[in-house]
Motif scaffolding. Structure first.
Motif, mmCIF file in Angstrom:
data_model
loop_
_atom_site.group_PDB
_atom_site.id
_atom_site.type_symbol
_atom_site.label_atom_id
_atom_site.label_comp_id
_atom_site.label_asym_id
_atom_site.label_seq_id
_atom_site.Cartn_x
_atom_site.Cartn_y
_atom_site.Cartn_z
ATOM 1 N N GLY A 234 28.292 62.815 59.822
ATOM 2 C CA GLY A 234 27.821 62.838 58.446
ATOM 3 C C GLY A 234 26.601 63.725 58.272
ATOM 4 O O GLY A 234 26.424 64.710 58.989
ATOM 5 N N TYR A 235 25.749 63.345 57.299
ATOM 6 C CA TYR A 235 24.562 64.127 56.992
ATOM 7 C C TYR A 235 23.331 63.235 56.944
ATOM 8 O O TYR A 235 23.419 62.054 56.604
ATOM 9 N N TYR B 234 30.472 61.659 52.509
ATOM 10 C CA TYR B 234 30.925 61.788 51.125
ATOM 11 C C TYR B 234 32.224 61.029 50.925
ATOM 12 O O TYR B 234 33.167 61.141 51.715
ATOM 13 N N ASN B 235 32.272 60.216 49.854
ATOM 14 C CA ASN B 235 33.465 59.441 49.525
ATOM 15 C C ASN B 235 34.159 60.110 48.345
ATOM 16 O O ASN B 235 33.627 60.126 47.226
ATOM 17 N N ASP B 236 35.372 60.667 48.589
ATOM 18 C CA ASP B 236 36.086 61.399 47.548
ATOM 19 C C ASP B 236 36.526 60.488 46.407
ATOM 20 O O ASP B 236 36.610 60.923 45.257
ATOM 21 N N MET C 234 23.752 61.120 42.435
ATOM 22 C CA MET C 234 24.447 62.366 42.740
ATOM 23 C C MET C 234 23.407 63.470 42.822
ATOM 24 O O MET C 234 22.256 63.305 42.414
ATOM 25 N N GLY D 277 33.213 59.774 44.502
ATOM 26 C CA GLY D 277 32.323 60.902 44.316
ATOM 27 C C GLY D 277 30.883 60.611 44.665
ATOM 28 O O GLY D 277 29.959 61.130 44.029
ATOM 29 N N VAL D 278 30.661 59.786 45.686
ATOM 30 C CA VAL D 278 29.299 59.405 46.071
ATOM 31 C C VAL D 278 29.149 59.526 47.582
ATOM 32 O O VAL D 278 30.132 59.522 48.325
ATOM 33 N N TYR D 279 27.901 59.607 48.023
ATOM 34 C CA TYR D 279 27.601 59.550 49.449
ATOM 35 C C TYR D 279 27.412 58.092 49.851
ATOM 36 O O TYR D 279 26.748 57.313 49.145
ATOM 37 N N THR D 280 28.004 57.725 50.970
ATOM 38 C CA THR D 280 27.916 56.340 51.419
ATOM 39 C C THR D 280 27.332 56.287 52.833
ATOM 40 O O THR D 280 27.365 57.273 53.574
ATOM 41 N N ARG E 110 19.661 68.681 53.178
ATOM 42 C CA ARG E 110 20.696 68.033 53.987
ATOM 43 C C ARG E 110 20.782 68.720 55.334
ATOM 44 O O ARG E 110 20.741 69.945 55.415
#
Length: 824
Positions: free
Chosen positions: A735-736, A773-775, A820, A778-781, A728
């Motif tokens: 973001g990343y 990251y979406n809290d 994940m 729990g995923v990256y969007t 990353r």
């Protein structure tokens, strides 16, 4: 006595006569003294002039009186005078009287200056242009010399009204006309396919058409249509009526057309948006028509296809990308936008044309049929986009093809749509107007290769073309010509034509068996000395701007195109631009020829940050640093060099302090590299583990693996040993960026728009969109075209893809499996 008196009388008369004569002479003398100017001459023969001559206005010389000059001369000269005729004064130049001039010492007698008269301007009213005669603005012309001030020529051509002449409630300038009757919207009845409708069907079609034109919400047909005819109307209204800005796919502005009528939402585009678009497009298409009026049909085709290739970015994402609006206003569209604009322009220029619906390689696609000299041909502007070749213009091998040529394993027209209503599309079986044949760059088995190459090189030199594309009719001809290019005979032919050396790739064979050879010619651009400060160097040597990334087959070359923050590069040497170094004060500039236009590599500063750019009027000067082994430029007291980040896709400006880092390789001319030790893990980057999908319901965990970088999905495996570690790094928008290592390459997980409106993942050596990251889940969007997507898979698919985030809370959420990261 008498005689004495007689004699005395005569004596008196004599005395009187002499007295009268003396009196007369006295009067004349006085008159001369009063009315005439005595002229005295000096010893050298030059006239004496009173330094304070008397004038009628009390000492101020009359402006219209010739002003005598006192010439200088040699007093000892024995003058030999020659008569010089007078010269009249003009509006801007003084004249002089007739005089005599000594041929020895040039002393003048009788010379006097006659002052310039000045202009006497008269106003001339302007004249409007016609279709065939130029017009002009009002201007002034001198009545004496004809000097003209303020005249602006208005070229002959069509001129339509502008939006300012319309009331806000009627924003319809597309349908305005020139004084000659010209409109940028061709008459419906003249358009192919529409003109073939029966009178009854045409009346119903006009009802549908006027609903869109008048921006009404619905319409009803006077008689019920068949379902096939209603479907056909949908095709006609979208493809043959580009001025309505409609698109065929979901999410577009297209109406719901039934057998009884149609409806749509005209508010999906505001009146202001529509009016602005109409004005932009009306002006653009009017200019096209004026500029192409004297062109052949083939040249008109080339003109439009080139414009599309140079000005439009391909994308399948967005509401307007399937319409002429997307192409001409947003300058971004998919194949439908290309086809609609080409169709519109050709019909506007008096060339019969239609857009057709079908597929290419099994994917829905749209392109054109065009009539040239009575025969029909296939044209695909989308496939002809020249950027794929490293050139910013059309290659031209999808212009005027036969059915068999364009259909070799790819293009297939949906004949059933047309056939159900009794329409048969034209047959395209003529090769006369094929673009390559007309250019003399089509190779056949009967050609003399030496003669053909000579003609091709001559035309390229004349047109200043740095890249030349040639097509062969078969694989045998293709391979034969390539063999010839490598022979000494070809070298002799090239030298005879002023080309000492050229490069060729070995040719290209596409999916349709198009045998393309392209030559890269070191042709110098035309007259760069017209640019300020530029002087021609003693030796004008062609180079290639390149970067050697040290691993095999990774040398990248300048591709002649400006992209975000830098200059595009290609790994294909034959697509690289010849670059010329030009000496200037303090250093050098780099120039190349872009489609006949001389362009320079330059520097622009945006928000304080310098970027490489292309320009026709350069300002930056590059200097060579022997310490760095690179060309550098100083911006705001900071020294930058032309460079490229490892795994990148563009040349950019990088601070010299970054030289040596693994993600900041050095670029020089023509491609030297300096390596030094750098931290193995750059700042801001770290391994985040294995990217996995836990499908516990199926009793399996899937891991991301490295695979073919051309696929539009990322494969997964159940074997942990085959998984790749994902790294990353910080992105550009909060973001990343995620990447993994394949060999020496950093391969990014990238999002892109698919042709059917979907969003897909793909490998890329270029950074893509930022993941955040979406809290909640729990995923990256990733956000694409305003929609949030998560990374994961669905069902039984063993591939990683992008899915709308809303699916995770929908009724089908149980069938989606978000990805994940787990540690090694």
């Amino acid at each position: 006595m008498r005689e004495e008196k007689r004699d005395g009388g005569r004596g008196s008369l004599r005395v009187f006569g002499r007295g009268a004569l003396c009196l007369a002479l006295l009067i004349l003398t006085v008159f001369a003294l009063v009315s005439c100017e005595f002229r005295f001459y000096l010893e050298d023969g030059s006239p004496y002039v009173d330094p304070t001559p008397a004038t009628p206005d009390g000492g101020k010389p009359d402006e219209n009186t010739p002003e005598e000059e006192t010439p200088s001369g040699d007093p000892s000269c024995e003058h030999e005078y020659l008569a010089v005729p007078a010269k009249e004064a003009t509006c801007t130049e003084d004249g002089y009287t007739a005089y005599e001039e000594c041929t020895k010492c040039h002393a003048k007698k009788g010379y006097a200056v006659i002052p310039a008269t000045g202009h006497n301007y008269l106003t001339v009213e302007g004249k409007d242009p016609t279709d065939t005669e130029d017009g002009y603005s009002s201007y002034e012309i001198c009545n004496n010399c004809g000097d003209i001030q303020g005249k602006i020529v208005i070229p002959a051509g069509h001129y339509v009204h502008t939006i300012s002449e319309h009331a806000a409630e009627e924003p319809n300038p597309l349908f305005d006309t020139c004084s000659c009757g010209f409109s940028v919207v061709p008459d419906l009845r003249t358009r192919p396919l529409i003109c073939d409708l029966s009178d009854d069907d045409f009346k119903e079609f006009e009802i549908l058409y006027n609903m869109y034109r008048n921006r009404e919400a619905s319409c009803s047909f006077t008689q019920r249509l068949s379902s096939d005819l209603a479907n056909y109307f949908n095709v006609l209204i979208v493809y043959q009526c580009p001025e309505l800005f409609l698109s065929y796919y979901e999410g577009s502005l297209a109406a719901t057309i039934t057998t009884a009528g149609a409806s749509w939402n005209p508010d999906c585009m505001s009146d202001e948006e529509y009016a602005d678009a109409c004005e932009v497009i009306s002006s653009l298409l009017t200019t096209w028509t004026n500029e192409t009026r004297e062109m052949s049909t083939l040249d008109k085709e080339r003109y439009v296809v080139n414009w599309l290739c140079e000005n439009i970015e391909y994308s399948a994402i967005g509401v307007n990308t399937g319409s002429a609006y997307g192409a001409l206003v947003d300058r971004i569209c998919r194949c439908m936008g290309y086809a609609q604009v080409f169709n519109w322009a050709m019909n506007l220029m008096g060339v019969p044309c239609m857009a057709v619906l079908g597929d290419a390689d099994g994917t829905a696609h749209s392109w054109n049929l065009v009539q040239v000299d009575g025969a029909w041909y296939q044209v695909d502007a989308t496939f002809d986009a020249g950027q794929a070749w490293g050139v910013p213009y059309s290659v031209g091998y999808y212009i005027n093809l036969t059915d068999s040529e364009i259909g070799m394993g790819t293009h297939r027209t949906y004949h059933e749509i047309y056939g159900k209503v009794g329409v048969t599309l034209p047959t395209c079986d003529t090769t006369d107007q094929n673009n390559f044949r007309q250019l003399g760059r089509y190779l056949t088995s009967t050609d003399d290769y030496a003669e053909k190459l000579s003609a091709i090189l001559q035309s390229a030199v004349t047109a200043q073309e740095p890249i030349v594309f040639i097509r062969a009719e078969s694989r045998e001809v293709f391979e034969g010509f390539l063999s010839f290019l490598g022979s000494s005979n070809a070298t002799e032919v090239s030298v005879e034509n002023g080309i000492e050396k050229y490069y060729y790739s070995g040719g290209y064979v596409d999916a349709q068996n198009y045998y393309i050879i392209y030559l890269n010619l070191p042709i110098a651009p035309a007259n760069p000395a017209t640019v300020e400060e530029v002087t021609e160097p003693v030796a004008d040597t062609a180079y290639h701007l390149a970067v050697d990334l040290t691993s095999p087959n990774r040398t990248m070359f300048f591709a002649g195109k400006e992209c975000s923050g830098g200059l595009a590069v290609t790994s294909d040497f034959t697509r690289a631009f010849n670059l010329y170094m030009t000496e200037v004060t303090g250093g050098v500039r780099f120039r190349f020829t872009d489609h006949g236009v001389v362009r320079y590599i330059d520097v622009t500063v945006i928000d304080g940050n310098p970027y490489l750019c292309l320009t026709e009027t350069p300002s930056a000067v590059f200097t060579y640093s022997s310490v760095l082994g690179a060309y550098t430029v100083t911006v705001n007291a900071t020294v930058y060099r032309i460079g490229m980040r490892d795994g990148g896709y563009q040349m950019e400006l990088l601070p010299v302090t970054q030289i040596g880092c693994v993600n900041a390789r050095l670029v020089t001319i023509p491609g030297e590299v300096i390596d030094s030790v750098c931290p193995s893990t750059p700042v801001g980057e770290h391994a985040v583990g294995k990217l996995t999908v836990d499908r516990t319901a199926r009793g399996e965990t899937l891991y991301l693996v490295a695979a073919d970088q051309t696929r539009d999905f990322l494969p997964l495996t159940t074997e942990a040993g085959d998984a790749v570690t994902v790294y990353r790094e910080e992105g550009n928008n909060g973001g990343y960026q995620f990447y993994f290592i394949v060999g020496d390459n950093k391969v990014y997980i990238h999002a892109y728009g698919h042709y059917r409106g979907f969003v897909r993942l793909r490998f890329s050596t270029a950074p893509g969109l930022d993941f955040v990251y979406n809290d909640t889940y729990g995923v990256y969007t990733v956000t694409y075209a305003g929609t949030d997507y998560f990374v994961g898979c669905t069902g039984s698919y063993n591939t990683l893809g992008l899915y709308e985030l809303s699916q995770l809370s929908g009724s089908n959420a149980s069938s989606y499996y978000p990805a994940m990261f787990i540690s090694d």
